[in-house]
Design a protein around this motif. Structure first.
Motif, PDB file in Angstrom:
ATOM      1  N   ASP A   1       8.955   3.384   2.593  1.00 26.44           N
ATOM      2  CA  ASP A   1       8.079   2.328   2.077  1.00 26.44           C
ATOM      3  C   ASP A   1       8.774   1.514   0.997  1.00 26.44           C
ATOM      4  O   ASP A   1       8.617   0.288   0.935  1.00 26.44           O
ATOM      5  CB  ASP A   1       6.791   2.941   1.507  1.00 26.44           C
TER       6      ASP A   1
ATOM      7  N   GLN B   1       0.811  -1.216   0.000  1.00 27.74           N
ATOM      8  CA  GLN B   1       0.000   0.000   0.000  1.00 27.74           C
ATOM      9  C   GLN B   1       0.846   1.268   0.000  1.00 27.74           C
ATOM     10  O   GLN B   1       0.411   2.314  -0.466  1.00 27.74           O
ATOM     11  CB  GLN B   1      -0.941  -0.002   1.209  1.00 27.74           C
ATOM     12  N   GLY B   2       2.071   1.185   0.528  1.00 22.00           N
ATOM     13  CA  GLY B   2       2.921   2.362   0.581  1.00 22.00           C
ATOM     14  C   GLY B   2       3.683   2.637  -0.695  1.00 22.00           C
ATOM     15  O   GLY B   2       4.454   3.613  -0.765  1.00 22.00           O
TER      16      GLY B   2
ATOM     17  N   ARG C   1       2.276   3.200  -3.752  1.00 21.42           N
ATOM     18  CA  ARG C   1       1.439   3.807  -4.788  1.00 21.42           C
ATOM     19  C   ARG C   1       2.029   5.088  -5.355  1.00 21.42           C
ATOM     20  O   ARG C   1       1.769   5.456  -6.493  1.00 21.42           O
ATOM     21  CB  ARG C   1       0.051   4.081  -4.212  1.00 21.42           C
ATOM     22  N   ARG C   2       2.857   5.783  -4.576  1.00 23.48           N
ATOM     23  CA  ARG C   2       3.390   7.070  -5.039  1.00 23.48           C
ATOM     24  C   ARG C   2       4.671   6.908  -5.856  1.00 23.48           C
ATOM     25  O   ARG C   2       5.243   7.904  -6.289  1.00 23.48           O
ATOM     26  CB  ARG C   2       3.652   7.990  -3.845  1.00 23.48           C
ATOM     27  N   TYR C   3       5.126   5.683  -6.071  1.00 22.41           N
ATOM     28  CA  TYR C   3       6.355   5.472  -6.817  1.00 22.41           C
ATOM     29  C   TYR C   3       6.053   5.032  -8.248  1.00 22.41           C
ATOM     30  O   TYR C   3       5.073   4.326  -8.508  1.00 22.41           O
ATOM     31  CB  TYR C   3       7.233   4.393  -6.145  1.00 22.41           C
ATOM     32  N   GLU C   4       6.937   5.437  -9.158  1.00 26.98           N
ATOM     33  CA  GLU C   4       6.859   4.948 -10.525  1.00 26.98           C
ATOM     34  C   GLU C   4       7.235   3.461 -10.558  1.00 26.98           C
ATOM     35  O   GLU C   4       8.064   2.998  -9.785  1.00 26.98           O
ATOM     36  CB  GLU C   4       7.821   5.731 -11.426  1.00 26.98           C
TER      37      GLU C   4
ATOM     38  N   ASP D   1      11.840   7.566   1.347  1.00 27.34           N
ATOM     39  CA  ASP D   1      11.593   6.314   0.624  1.00 27.34           C
ATOM     40  C   ASP D   1      11.509   5.112   1.548  1.00 27.34           C
ATOM     41  O   ASP D   1      11.858   3.983   1.169  1.00 27.34           O
ATOM     42  CB  ASP D   1      12.698   6.075  -0.417  1.00 27.34           C
TER      43      ASP D   1
END
Length: 547
Positions: free
Chosen positions: A378, A293-294, A296-299, A376
């Motif tokens: 997550d 879930q953590g 999602r903000r990464y490419e 970073d």
């Protein structure tokens, strides 16, 4: 917040799963350590309450007993004979792996810092030998490789946690100094070893109490926590303190404890290992859905690159390091130790050790100790968990077939011959002691009456007869093993027939005792005393007659 009832239900379900997986693993030959994380992932995907533990809980309450139990079973003398390769893997290789992953993150992963990369590198660098040893022992891995894997797993955690502390300090903005780091590492290692030795000496001073099995169990269970807490309180390596304490206590246990205490303590630690390891591997798998879930903000490209750097470094650096160290001149390898364990590793042994790098609880607990403000974080958690799952499942499931394909097997015939020679030597020592006693009774009767002296001489003669029978049996077994023409354990029809008869006699004795109890003639307390006598006698029998 998980309620007490939910936590209890989870614990009961976990025990049921661990028991079922052990049964399944025993039937299929698959390592339980590889199956449990997969079931943990399945549980994590279900709409059920998740269990979250603070990293300090794992480091304080789970890691010390697991390390201590492993150290108790390890051979201090065997580790000393292989100390250079053990140190090479548990210190230098851990450092190289952490730095390599740190550099990879810094140069290849967008936005990642060197300190964050070294942090995740330190977390995934130390192998957890549980899965590899479980499989290796089952397939008959040679004892030298078992010792190396065991020694590496005992010592590498201290190196990794020390490196992680430096990386965490750098993440928080503290100025890094290579000189200060080296000094701190040496102080932590030396201090941890000293604390472990002091705790072991303290346990040795309690030797009179160790004669009582229950007291010995209590002392043994408390020792790893005492060593860890004392080490952490003095700001040295608590992990190394636990390991050293376990190695020293285990080395002196044959002299320091009674037979009953050793039997009971060994059984208690086997149960602790079984439950703790099972729970930890389930817990590892259960963390994956939350970690996902953590991300999602990464490419996607960033995640893939970070995972490839982490997993690739772990899988590639180990065999490269082993090949490099084993390519040194043979004259240098002659200093690795003395005796049968000295010298260079063969190509097959290097291959097996290269694939024995499964990761486990220490990696998971270590990475979760990173500060919440870690950039970073997550992504670092996901990379660590991926390395743990890939090595546990991938290497754990394939290590056994690899060892079989390599043809690496301990010489079971030679090991059995050595054990029987040692048994024969011990019986001869007992016969010599009886001869000495007989001389003393004959020449210096002291205050003994003639009747007492005659009774003692009669007892000596009876015992001498029993020992001579045992010595003849051992010698016959040695002759059979020396004449064996294949690596398979030779079968002795007479020996196996004797074992079958002894087991049949014990079964009849137990059935008769139960009839007495059911008839009300023998109280339950008396039944338990007599059953313990038969249980101890049965414990002396080998699990397989061919041993």
């Amino acid at each position: 917040m998980v309620g007490a009832e939910t936590l209890l239900l989870f614990a009961l379900a976990a025990v049921a799963v661990v028991v079922a997986v052990r049964w399944f693993a025993g039937r299929t030959g698959l390592p339980a350590a590889a199956i449990l994380p997969v079931l943990g992932i399945v549980y994590g995907l279900l709409p059920a309450p998740d269990i979250t533990l603070e990293p300090e809980i794992l480091l304080t309450f789970v890691l010390p007993p697991l390390l201590y139990s492993t150290a108790l079973d390890a051979s201090l003398m065997a580790i000393r004979r292989n100390v250079r390769i053990v140190v090479s893997l548990s210190v230098i290789l851990v450092l190289i792996t952490a730095l390599a992953i740190g550099a990879g993150f810094h140069h290849l992963v967008a936005g990642a810092s060197l300190a964050a990369g070294i942090a995740v590198g330190a977390a995934v660098a130390p192998p957890d030998p549980v899965a590899a040893l479980a499989v290796g022992r089952r397939v008959g891995l040679p004892q030298r490789l078992v010792t190396i894997i065991q020694g590496e797993g005992l010592l590498n955690d201290a190196t990794a946690l020390t490196i992680l502390s430096f990386a965490s300090a750098a993440i928080l903005g503290d100025k890094f100094s290579a000189t200060a780091a080296v000094v701190r590492f040496v102080v932590a290692a030396v201090g941890g070893a000293a604390v472990g030795a002091v705790v072991a000496v303290g346990v040795g001073m309690l030797r009179p109490l160790n004669r009582d099995p229950l007291t010995a169990n209590a002392i043994s269970l408390a020792t790893p926590f005492a060593a860890y807490l004392l080490g952490e309180h003095l700001h040295v390596s608590g992990v190394l303190a636990v390991v050293v304490a376990g190695l020293v206590v285990g080395h002196h246990a044959p002299r320091a404890a009674s037979g009953a205490s050793r039997l009971q303590t060994s059984a208690v630690w086997r149960l602790v290992d079984f439950l703790l390891e099972g729970f930890v591997f389930l817990y590892i798998g259960q963390q994956l859905p939350d970690v996902l879930q953590g991300l999602r903000r990464y490419e996607t490209s960033t995640i893939v690159t970070a995972v490839l750097v982490s997993v690739g470094s772990v899988l590639l650096i180990r065999p490269v390091w082993l090949l490099l160290t084993q390519s040194l001149p043979r004259s240098l390898h002659s200093r690795l130790g003395t005796g049968q364990h000295a010298g260079k590793l063969t190509g097959r042994e290097v291959t097996a050790l290269s694939w024995a790098g499964t990761r486990g609880v220490i990696s998971l607990a270590a990475v979760f100790t990173l500060p919440i403000i870690t950039p970073d974080r997550d992504l670092l958690l996901f990379c660590t968990l991926t390395v743990v799952l890939v090595t546990l499942v991938g290497q754990g499931l394939t290590f056994g077939p690899l060892v079989r394909r390599l043809g690496l097997r301990a010489d079971a015939v030679d090991e059995a011959r050595l054990r029987n020679e040692a048994r024969s030597a011990s019986v001869r020592a007992a016969l010599e002691r009886l001869d000495d006693l007989a001389v003393v009774i004959g020449e210096k009767p002291g205050r003994r009456s003639a009747e007492d002296a005659a009774a003692e001489m009669e007892a000596i003669q009876v015992m001498r007869g029993l020992l001579n029978q045992r010595l003849a049996r051992y010698q016959g077994r040695i002759d059979l093993l020396q004449n064996a023409e294949s690596p398979e354990m030779p079968v002795s029809p007479r020996y196996e027939a004797a074992l079958r008869v002894r087991r049949a006699a014990m079964d009849a004795q137990r059935e008769e005792l139960l009839r007495w109890r059911d008839a009300g003639t023998l109280p339950d307390e008396g039944l338990r005393v007599l059953e313990r006598e038969l249980d101890h006698e049965e414990r002396l029998l080998p699990e397989r007659p061919s041993r």
